[in-house]
Design a protein around this motif. Structure first.
Motif, PDB file in Angstrom:
ATOM      1  N   MET A 216      35.207  45.951  23.815  1.00  0.00           N
ATOM      2  CA  MET A 216      33.647  45.250  22.812  1.00  0.00           C
ATOM      3  C   MET A 216      32.743  44.968  23.565  1.00  0.00           C
ATOM      4  SD  MET A 216      34.247  43.260  19.483  1.00  0.00           S
ATOM      5  CE  MET A 216      32.776  42.974  17.872  1.00  0.00           C
ATOM      6  N   ALA A 217      31.299  45.630  22.476  1.00  0.00           N
ATOM      7  CA  ALA A 217      30.269  44.813  23.319  1.00  0.00           C
ATOM      8  C   ALA A 217      30.136  43.095  23.164  1.00  0.00           C
ATOM      9  CB  ALA A 217      28.896  45.653  23.179  1.00  0.00           C
ATOM     10  N   LEU A 218      29.121  43.114  23.462  1.00  0.00           N
ATOM     11  CA  LEU A 218      29.105  41.362  23.860  1.00  0.00           C
ATOM     12  C   LEU A 218      28.215  40.914  22.257  1.00  0.00           C
ATOM     13  CD1 LEU A 218      29.219  38.544  24.874  1.00  0.00           C
ATOM     14  CD2 LEU A 218      27.797  38.677  26.310  1.00  0.00           C
ATOM     15  N   LEU A 219      27.592  41.989  22.515  1.00  0.00           N
ATOM     16  CA  LEU A 219      26.237  41.560  21.599  1.00  0.00           C
ATOM     17  C   LEU A 219      26.164  42.672  20.797  1.00  0.00           C
ATOM     18  CD1 LEU A 219      22.402  41.064  24.288  1.00  0.00           C
ATOM     19  CD2 LEU A 219      24.687  39.149  23.152  1.00  0.00           C
ATOM     20  N   THR A 220      27.104  43.039  20.454  1.00  0.00           N
ATOM     21  CA  THR A 220      27.248  43.890  18.907  1.00  0.00           C
ATOM     22  C   THR A 220      26.392  43.862  17.619  1.00  0.00           C
ATOM     23  OG1 THR A 220      28.357  41.862  17.141  1.00  0.00           O
ATOM     24  CG2 THR A 220      29.455  43.616  19.178  1.00  0.00           C
ATOM     25  N   ALA A 221      25.871  43.295  17.728  1.00  0.00           N
ATOM     26  CA  ALA A 221      24.277  43.548  16.604  1.00  0.00           C
ATOM     27  C   ALA A 221      23.497  43.879  17.522  1.00  0.00           C
ATOM     28  CB  ALA A 221      23.761  41.723  16.028  1.00  0.00           C
TER      29      ALA A 221
ATOM     30  N   GLY B 299      17.773  41.985  29.326  1.00  0.00           N
ATOM     31  CA  GLY B 299      18.098  42.628  30.202  1.00  0.00           C
ATOM     32  C   GLY B 299      19.813  42.109  31.436  1.00  0.00           C
ATOM     33  N   GLY B 300      19.390  41.289  31.960  1.00  0.00           N
ATOM     34  CA  GLY B 300      20.673  40.459  32.583  1.00  0.00           C
ATOM     35  C   GLY B 300      22.328  41.104  31.884  1.00  0.00           C
ATOM     36  N   LEU B 301      21.723  40.470  30.486  1.00  0.00           N
ATOM     37  CA  LEU B 301      23.651  40.645  29.869  1.00  0.00           C
ATOM     38  C   LEU B 301      23.788  42.465  29.798  1.00  0.00           C
ATOM     39  CD1 LEU B 301      23.611  38.253  27.701  1.00  0.00           C
ATOM     40  CD2 LEU B 301      24.947  38.257  29.823  1.00  0.00           C
ATOM     41  N   LEU B 302      23.009  42.742  29.888  1.00  0.00           N
ATOM     42  CA  LEU B 302      22.796  44.724  29.695  1.00  0.00           C
ATOM     43  C   LEU B 302      23.142  45.093  30.870  1.00  0.00           C
ATOM     44  CD1 LEU B 302      19.931  45.201  27.230  1.00  0.00           C
ATOM     45  CD2 LEU B 302      22.302  45.298  26.247  1.00  0.00           C
ATOM     46  N   ALA B 303      22.417  44.521  31.851  1.00  0.00           N
ATOM     47  CA  ALA B 303      22.584  45.152  33.348  1.00  0.00           C
ATOM     48  C   ALA B 303      23.647  44.523  34.084  1.00  0.00           C
ATOM     49  CB  ALA B 303      22.053  44.505  34.177  1.00  0.00           C
TER      50      ALA B 303
ATOM     51  N   PRO C  79      25.762  51.193  31.310  1.00  0.00           N
ATOM     52  CA  PRO C  79      27.019  50.632  30.272  1.00  0.00           C
ATOM     53  C   PRO C  79      28.093  49.070  30.342  1.00  0.00           C
ATOM     54  CG  PRO C  79      27.513  51.641  32.615  1.00  0.00           C
ATOM     55  CD  PRO C  79      25.906  51.571  32.697  1.00  0.00           C
ATOM     56  N   GLU C  80      28.489  49.253  29.431  1.00  0.00           N
ATOM     57  CA  GLU C  80      29.262  47.826  29.065  1.00  0.00           C
ATOM     58  C   GLU C  80      29.938  47.168  30.074  1.00  0.00           C
ATOM     59  OE1 GLU C  80      29.482  44.126  26.788  1.00  0.00           O
ATOM     60  OE2 GLU C  80      28.360  46.413  26.597  1.00  0.00           O
ATOM     61  N   PRO C  81      28.902  46.311  30.656  1.00  0.00           N
ATOM     62  CA  PRO C  81      30.067  45.340  31.904  1.00  0.00           C
ATOM     63  C   PRO C  81      30.692  45.188  31.869  1.00  0.00           C
ATOM     64  CG  PRO C  81      27.798  44.285  31.535  1.00  0.00           C
ATOM     65  CD  PRO C  81      28.099  45.237  30.528  1.00  0.00           C
ATOM     66  N   ALA C  82      32.776  44.976  32.774  1.00  0.00           N
ATOM     67  CA  ALA C  82      33.652  44.621  32.631  1.00  0.00           C
ATOM     68  C   ALA C  82      33.682  43.197  31.499  1.00  0.00           C
ATOM     69  CB  ALA C  82      34.433  44.476  33.428  1.00  0.00           C
ATOM     70  N   ALA C  83      35.049  42.509  30.733  1.00  0.00           N
ATOM     71  CA  ALA C  83      34.757  41.486  29.459  1.00  0.00           C
ATOM     72  C   ALA C  83      35.064  40.340  30.457  1.00  0.00           C
ATOM     73  CB  ALA C  83      35.818  41.569  29.012  1.00  0.00           C
ATOM     74  N   ASP C  84      35.742  40.412  31.622  1.00  0.00           N
ATOM     75  CA  ASP C  84      36.069  39.586  32.725  1.00  0.00           C
ATOM     76  C   ASP C  84      34.768  39.365  33.955  1.00  0.00           C
ATOM     77  OD1 ASP C  84      36.455  41.234  34.485  1.00  0.00           O
ATOM     78  OD2 ASP C  84      38.677  41.109  34.380  1.00  0.00           O
ATOM     79  N   SER C  85      33.917  40.010  33.524  1.00  0.00           N
ATOM     80  CA  SER C  85      33.005  39.981  34.398  1.00  0.00           C
ATOM     81  C   SER C  85      31.766  38.501  34.365  1.00  0.00           C
ATOM     82  CB  SER C  85      31.670  40.937  35.073  1.00  0.00           C
ATOM     83  OG  SER C  85      30.615  40.565  33.658  1.00  0.00           O
ATOM     84  N   THR C  86      31.132  37.994  34.760  1.00  0.00           N
ATOM     85  CA  THR C  86      30.363  37.116  34.792  1.00  0.00           C
ATOM     86  C   THR C  86      29.217  37.434  34.051  1.00  0.00           C
ATOM     87  OG1 THR C  86      30.771  35.314  37.413  1.00  0.00           O
ATOM     88  CG2 THR C  86      28.667  34.936  36.084  1.00  0.00           C
ATOM     89  N   GLY C  87      28.703  36.295  32.816  1.00  0.00           N
ATOM     90  CA  GLY C  87      27.729  36.811  32.374  1.00  0.00           C
ATOM     91  C   GLY C  87      27.115  35.939  32.556  1.00  0.00           C
TER      92      GLY C  87
ATOM     93  N   ARG D 196      31.672  37.049  31.015  1.00  0.00           N
ATOM     94  CA  ARG D 196      31.415  37.270  29.196  1.00  0.00           C
ATOM     95  C   ARG D 196      32.482  37.460  28.334  1.00  0.00           C
ATOM     96  NH1 ARG D 196      27.084  41.087  30.354  1.00  0.00           N
ATOM     97  NH2 ARG D 196      28.349  41.678  28.560  1.00  0.00           N
ATOM     98  N   GLU D 197      34.231  37.816  28.976  1.00  0.00           N
ATOM     99  CA  GLU D 197      35.348  37.344  27.330  1.00  0.00           C
ATOM    100  C   GLU D 197      34.826  35.717  27.188  1.00  0.00           C
ATOM    101  OE1 GLU D 197      39.100  38.502  29.394  1.00  0.00           O
ATOM    102  OE2 GLU D 197      38.287  36.891  30.590  1.00  0.00           O
ATOM    103  N   ALA D 198      34.136  34.983  27.548  1.00  0.00           N
ATOM    104  CA  ALA D 198      34.375  33.328  27.065  1.00  0.00           C
ATOM    105  C   ALA D 198      33.789  33.451  26.282  1.00  0.00           C
ATOM    106  CB  ALA D 198      34.329  32.298  28.603  1.00  0.00           C
ATOM    107  N   ILE D 199      32.587  34.178  26.616  1.00  0.00           N
ATOM    108  CA  ILE D 199      31.219  33.600  25.163  1.00  0.00           C
ATOM    109  C   ILE D 199      31.932  33.998  24.122  1.00  0.00           C
ATOM    110  CG2 ILE D 199      28.911  34.191  24.882  1.00  0.00           C
ATOM    111  CD1 ILE D 199      28.603  34.097  27.721  1.00  0.00           C
TER     112      ILE D 199
END
Length: 471
Positions: free
Chosen positions: A1-6, A63-67, A123-131, A150-153
């Motif tokens: 699931m995307a972090l920024l769903t909106a 932009g950083g989060l998307l990348a 592509p959506e980064p891995a959930a356990d990667s650093t946001g 990202r998953e913590a956020i």
């Protein structure tokens, strides 16, 4: 699931889905502009962002989060030494900033133009990667970088949405800085996950809050204190659904005055950079002055005594608050020594705060286990960092910094200085402000002949406060 769903559609969109200091963006425009940043930032080890309360900051962070690049918010008022430390320690290869804005030397700039558009699909980064890598002051030394997954956020924002009944039907308003958890992760990413509109007032003034016309407001005690002192502005928040206070304890008189002026008893919550928000009052629950409520979904808390034994939940016994759950950070960047101190052997995070928990589970934060972490105007400031800056002055022989009670700021930074030559308090305040973030400057400087110390040479800060009354 995307972090920024909106940003993925499904919530609808308007031309002013985000309004930052009077400038509006639709979510579609934000996505296009942020993707243009992502195109240039992709592959960088980290992206620093000069985090002013602007549209450019929001575009750069997204932009950083998307990348999939760790984002490092840089306080815009940081002094040269602090800025250099954060950029060097984080390994940031780029510094995002507004077009035409002066940026510090040493890291290549990445100009951000909110009118730029890209249709690239990242592509959506891995959930356990650093946001994010968020820098936080400890009690001594330079700020430490807390690595936030990202998953913590996502876990924290979902838990808060449930606790506060926060939905796409809300309009969120606040004027908090965009380089820490409260203003950025909750106050911007929360809107981009729940689908609520966002109005950032630029500065957190009573007039700005009154004009926002929101259903949900975020503020620190200093903001609420100033609103409570402006009955006309506070009265215009009567149409809101929820007022949320955090980052420091809300004084009970301010709680009561806000409730009387707005008709809303504020929600209080508790968290840290390292843990995000872990405890909160519920929108549909009791709002008890001086209490931060119950652990949010997925979070566990416990109280531990100095001997390591459990402390009873009797509403009176004080213990160190420790937390566990999916919102916790991964650790401090390049600081295994700090990690070892922060975690217990069985995997709980030591907050360093002392608290009381009642039989009904309600939490009340009593304060720090030490006096060396100051909460002033919603900021957490390490006394040791300010002391080190003061000691760099040639006319300072020694210095001790404390947080003195302050009705507006919660705590005001007070410096007790042993001079070694001619110097004034104003000169020392300016000296610190030139080297550290402006909000870390002493509000008062007291020149003293010596600092009281114990047999081990440790400065007796409580004695300083008792003798001088914070003056």
């Amino acid at each position: 699931m995307a972090l920024l769903t909106a940003l993925q559609g499904g919530f609808g969109d308007t031309a002013d889905a985000l309004r930052i200091d009077g400038r509006a963006l639709s979510r579609e425009d934000l996505l296009g502009a942020a993707t243009a940043v992502a195109d240039r930032a992709a592959g960088a080890p980290a992206l620093a962002v000069l985090a002013r309360p602007t549209v450019e900051t929001v575009v750069a962070v997204v932009g950083g989060l998307l990348a999939g690049v760790p984002v490092v918010p840089l306080p815009p008022d940081s002094g040269p030494k602090e800025r250099e430390h954060i950029l060097r320690d984080s390994g940031a290869a780029l510094l995002a900033h507004a077009v035409g804005e002066d940026v510090p030397e040493g890291v290549p700039g990445l100009p951000v133009d909110p009118a730029e558009r890209s249709a690239t699909s990242h592509p959506e980064p891995a959930a356990d990667s650093t946001g994010f890598v968020l820098y936080t002051s400890g009690t001594t030394g330079a700020p430490k970088g807390a690595v936030i997954r990202r998953e913590a956020i996502a876990a924290d924002l979902d838990a808060l949405a449930a606790a506060w009944q926060w939905t796409a039907e809300d309009t969120l308003a606040h004027g908090l800085p965009l380089f820490h958890v409260h203003g950025l992760l909750l106050g911007v990413l929360g809107a981009l996950r729940t689908g609520s509109r966002l109005v950032h007032t630029g500065r957190p003034t009573p007039a700005g809050y009154a004009a926002a016309g929101a259903s949900l407001y975020f503020g620190v005690p200093t903001v609420w204190s100033r609103l409570a002192a402006d009955p006309e502005a506070a009265g215009r928040l009567a149409s809101a659904r929820l007022l949320v206070s955090g980052s420091a304890p809300l004084p009970v008189p301010v709680f009561e005055k806000l409730a009387a002026l707005t008709g809303h008893a504020p929600i209080e919550r508790y968290g840290m950079t390292e843990s995000l928000i872990t405890v909160s009052t519920r929108a549909d629950g009791e709002r008890r002055p001086g209490s931060v409520g119950l652990p949010v979904d997925g979070v566990r808390t416990r109280l531990v005594g100095e001997d390591g034994a459990p402390v009873p939940y009797d509403g009176e016994s004080v213990g160190e608050l420790q937390v566990a759950g999916p919102t916790l950070f991964s650790g401090y960047l390049n600081r295994p020594d700090a990690d070892a101190e922060a975690w217990t052997a069985d995997g709980w995070f030591r907050t360093g705060d002392v608290a009381v928990i009642g039989a009904d589970g309600f939490h009340r934060i009593v304060g720090r286990a030490s006096v060396d972490l100051i909460k002033s105007g919603g900021y957490r400031i390490g006394a040791g960092e300010v002391e080190a800056a003061l000691r760099d002055h040639p006319a300072v022989a020694d210095a001790a910094v404390v947080g003195a009670p302050d009705e507006d700021l919660g705590q005001a930074i007070v410096a007790y200085v042993v001079p070694d030559g001619a110097v004034t308090g104003d000169q020392l305040t300016a000296f610190v402000a030139e080297r550290l973030s402006v909000h870390k400057r002493p509000r008062r400087v007291v020149l003293v002949p010596e600092l009281p110390r114990n047999a081990l040479g440790k400065v007796l800060k409580k004695q300083l406060l008792a003798e001088h009354g914070g003056r």
